[in-house]
Design a protein around this motif. Structure first.
Motif, PDB file in Angstrom:
ATOM      1  N   ILE A  78       0.838  -1.200   0.000  1.00 53.72           N
ATOM      2  CA  ILE A  78       0.000   0.000   0.000  1.00 53.72           C
ATOM      3  C   ILE A  78       0.870   1.245   0.000  1.00 53.72           C
ATOM      4  O   ILE A  78       0.655   2.190  -0.777  1.00 53.72           O
ATOM      5  N   GLU A  79       1.874   1.271   0.864  1.00 49.74           N
ATOM      6  CA  GLU A  79       2.735   2.449   0.973  1.00 49.74           C
ATOM      7  C   GLU A  79       3.505   2.689  -0.314  1.00 49.74           C
ATOM      8  O   GLU A  79       3.681   3.841  -0.740  1.00 49.74           O
ATOM      9  N   ALA A  80       3.955   1.627  -0.977  1.00 49.76           N
ATOM     10  CA  ALA A  80       4.671   1.778  -2.242  1.00 49.76           C
ATOM     11  C   ALA A  80       3.746   2.315  -3.336  1.00 49.76           C
ATOM     12  O   ALA A  80       4.142   3.170  -4.147  1.00 49.76           O
ATOM     13  N   MET A  81       2.523   1.825  -3.372  1.00 53.26           N
ATOM     14  CA  MET A  81       1.559   2.289  -4.366  1.00 53.26           C
ATOM     15  C   MET A  81       1.246   3.770  -4.175  1.00 53.26           C
ATOM     16  O   MET A  81       1.194   4.550  -5.144  1.00 53.26           O
ATOM     17  N   LEU A  82       1.054   4.180  -2.924  1.00 52.34           N
ATOM     18  CA  LEU A  82       0.775   5.588  -2.652  1.00 52.34           C
ATOM     19  C   LEU A  82       1.974   6.463  -2.991  1.00 52.34           C
ATOM     20  O   LEU A  82       1.825   7.553  -3.560  1.00 52.34           O
ATOM     21  N   ALA A  83       3.179   6.004  -2.659  1.00 51.09           N
ATOM     22  CA  ALA A  83       4.385   6.793  -2.923  1.00 51.09           C
ATOM     23  C   ALA A  83       4.563   7.045  -4.409  1.00 51.09           C
ATOM     24  O   ALA A  83       5.036   8.117  -4.816  1.00 51.09           O
ATOM     25  N   GLU A  85       2.391   7.736  -6.431  1.00 55.74           N
ATOM     26  CA  GLU A  85       1.486   8.831  -6.800  1.00 55.74           C
ATOM     27  C   GLU A  85       1.749  10.077  -5.966  1.00 55.74           C
ATOM     28  O   GLU A  85       0.947  11.016  -5.977  1.00 55.74           O
ATOM     29  N   GLY A  86       2.852  10.095  -5.240  1.00 52.50           N
ATOM     30  CA  GLY A  86       3.173  11.256  -4.415  1.00 52.50           C
ATOM     31  C   GLY A  86       2.272  11.414  -3.210  1.00 52.50           C
ATOM     32  O   GLY A  86       2.090  12.526  -2.707  1.00 52.50           O
ATOM     33  N   GLN A  87       1.724  10.282  -2.718  1.00 48.43           N
ATOM     34  CA  GLN A  87       0.831  10.331  -1.571  1.00 48.43           C
ATOM     35  C   GLN A  87       1.325   9.389  -0.478  1.00 48.43           C
ATOM     36  O   GLN A  87       2.280   8.628  -0.665  1.00 48.43           O
ATOM     37  N   ALA A  88       0.674   9.449   0.683  1.00 48.48           N
ATOM     38  CA  ALA A  88       1.095   8.637   1.824  1.00 48.48           C
ATOM     39  C   ALA A  88      -0.049   8.510   2.819  1.00 48.48           C
ATOM     40  O   ALA A  88      -1.056   9.215   2.732  1.00 48.48           O
ATOM     41  N   LEU A  89       0.114   7.583   3.753  1.00 45.59           N
ATOM     42  CA  LEU A  89      -0.748   7.515   4.932  1.00 45.59           C
ATOM     43  C   LEU A  89      -0.170   8.492   5.943  1.00 45.59           C
ATOM     44  O   LEU A  89       0.897   8.255   6.518  1.00 45.59           O
ATOM     45  N   ALA A  90      -0.848   9.599   6.154  1.00 43.88           N
ATOM     46  CA  ALA A  90      -0.267  10.713   6.900  1.00 43.88           C
ATOM     47  C   ALA A  90       0.026  10.372   8.353  1.00 43.88           C
ATOM     48  O   ALA A  90       0.881  11.008   8.973  1.00 43.88           O
ATOM     49  N   PHE A  91      -0.651   9.365   8.900  1.00 45.06           N
ATOM     50  CA  PHE A  91      -0.490   9.055  10.323  1.00 45.06           C
ATOM     51  C   PHE A  91       0.720   8.162  10.581  1.00 45.06           C
ATOM     52  O   PHE A  91       0.977   7.790  11.717  1.00 45.06           O
ATOM     53  N   GLU A  92       1.462   7.775   9.544  1.00 49.15           N
ATOM     54  CA  GLU A  92       2.785   7.175   9.701  1.00 49.15           C
ATOM     55  C   GLU A  92       2.761   5.884  10.537  1.00 49.15           C
ATOM     56  O   GLU A  92       3.398   5.797  11.581  1.00 49.15           O
TER      57      GLU A  92
END
Length: 374
Positions: A78-83, A85-92
């Motif tokens: 999930i984190e790789a897919m978001l990255a 697109e220049g996005q992330a899970l903000a709560f880390e």
């Protein structure tokens, strides 16, 4: 029937619902097994059900910053897919495999079930604050949908907030809708050496009261850290203002690469990895943290701070009764031989509320019994 049955691994929501509806024997719900250690001998009494085959992204809309995925989806994917697109899970969300000695992959469902939230919770909020909706199967085998797929459609009773942090004791998630946010492009850390816990908490209080969007405030081994993130020009402005405000403490500055490495370690509590001591995660009022740490040190262990002092990590000796007498909101993350419930027992109104919720969602007590209550 043998004492231990085969691992149950449903592949669809309907299959999961049928398994639970027909159950008479309790179930231990597991994802990647990377959030909290179970009691020793647990699998001798309770059948295991894994969500790892309930996996895959249903839909991801970068433009709408919305992700829908199944609970067994590995979090690194999930984190790789978001990255990309220049996005992330903000709560880390943290990765606790190092401190638990686990080899499984953290899953999306485990992250939500544990409400797993890292240092950026100070600014971005917790995992539950980014949930838009869920589908789940409760302890009766009922399939329930709650929430929406975009923020404006989230109305009514928000059960996703209830399930986040329930550790699978109320229901088994089958679909998760999350809000994503843009990846913050630049970061820096202010480092304050030779600082005790009380000094660090006072420093955090000063910095967090400013408008400079501090996204991390942690203390470890006599050093306090403040993180700032954002666009490059914003970052420089905030850094310089904080340096001027806190100049009396002679702060040093870490660049982007060093900041990324440092906060990954702080997020994942790597200073307590490789130890055979019990590890406790303790929630506290920040101003109470120094006194709690001093009391815990009398037991013979070590502590570190996150969330500006609101989160204490303690690794060291002491029974559950001893630790919780000093820190009531202590959760046992790494057992190292300790037995009993991982979570602090509830009393009074909270106990009645917890019992009422279990009666509503799982009246037979099938899901993760003994994990959050005695």
């Amino acid at each position: 029937m043998s004492a231990v049955q085969d691992l149950l691994a449903p592949t669809t929501e309907a299959e999961l619902a049928a398994i639970i509806a027909d159950r008479r024997r309790p179930l231990r719900i597991i994802g990647g097994g990377t959030r909290v250690q179970l009691p020793p001998g647990d699998d001798m009494m309770i059948d295991r059900l894994t969500t790892t085959r309930l996996s895959g992204v249903v839909t991801y809309s970068p433009g709408e910053m919305t992700l829908i995925a199944r609970p067994g989806t590995p979090l690194p994917e999930i984190e790789a897919m978001l990255a990309a697109e220049g996005q992330a899970l903000a709560f880390e969300p943290p990765d606790l495999r190092g401190v638990l000695g686990g080899h499984g992959a953290p899953t999306l469902g485990g992250m939500v079930a544990a409400n797993a939230s890292g240092p950026r919770r100070l600014m971005a909020g917790a995992c539950r604050d980014h949930l838009l909706g869920v589908r789940f199967v409760d302890g009766r085998g009922r399939v329930i949908k709650n929430g929406g797929r975009v923020m404006k459609n989230v109305t009514g009773l928000d059960l996703s907030k209830l399930l986040a942090g329930s550790y699978g004791t109320l229901a088994v998630l089958t679909e998760i809708v999350l809000k994503t946010l843009p990846h913050l492009p630049a970061r820096a850390t202010l480092v304050f050496a030779d600082m005790n816990r009380a000094q660090a908490v006072r420093l955090f209080s000063t910095a967090l009261a400013t408008p400079f969007d501090v996204t991390g405030a942690a203390w470890r081994d006599g050093t306090a850290y403040l993180r700032i993130e954002g666009l490059e020009k914003q970052l420089i402005y905030r850094r310089d203002r904080l340096l001027a405000l806190l100049a009396a403490h002679a702060p040093q500055v870490l660049d982007d690469a060093a900041t990324t490495a440092l906060w990954r370690g702080l997020r994942d509590v790597t200073n307590f990895a490789g130890s055979d001591a019990p590890l406790w995660r303790i929630l506290a009022k920040p101003t109470d943290a120094p006194a709690i740490c001093t009391a815990l040190h009398a037991l013979g262990g070590a502590t570190s701070l996150d969330w500006g002092g609101g989160l204490i990590w303690y690794a060291g000796p002491g029974s559950a009764a001893q630790v919780r007498a000093l820190a009531p909101h202590a959760t046992l993350i790494r057992r190292a031989g300790l037995t009993g419930p991982a979570f602090p027992p509830q009393t009074g109104p909270l106990a009645r509320l917890q019992s009422g919720l279990r009666q509503t969602f799982d009246p037979a007590g099938l899901l993760n019994p003994g994990l959050m209550d005695a």
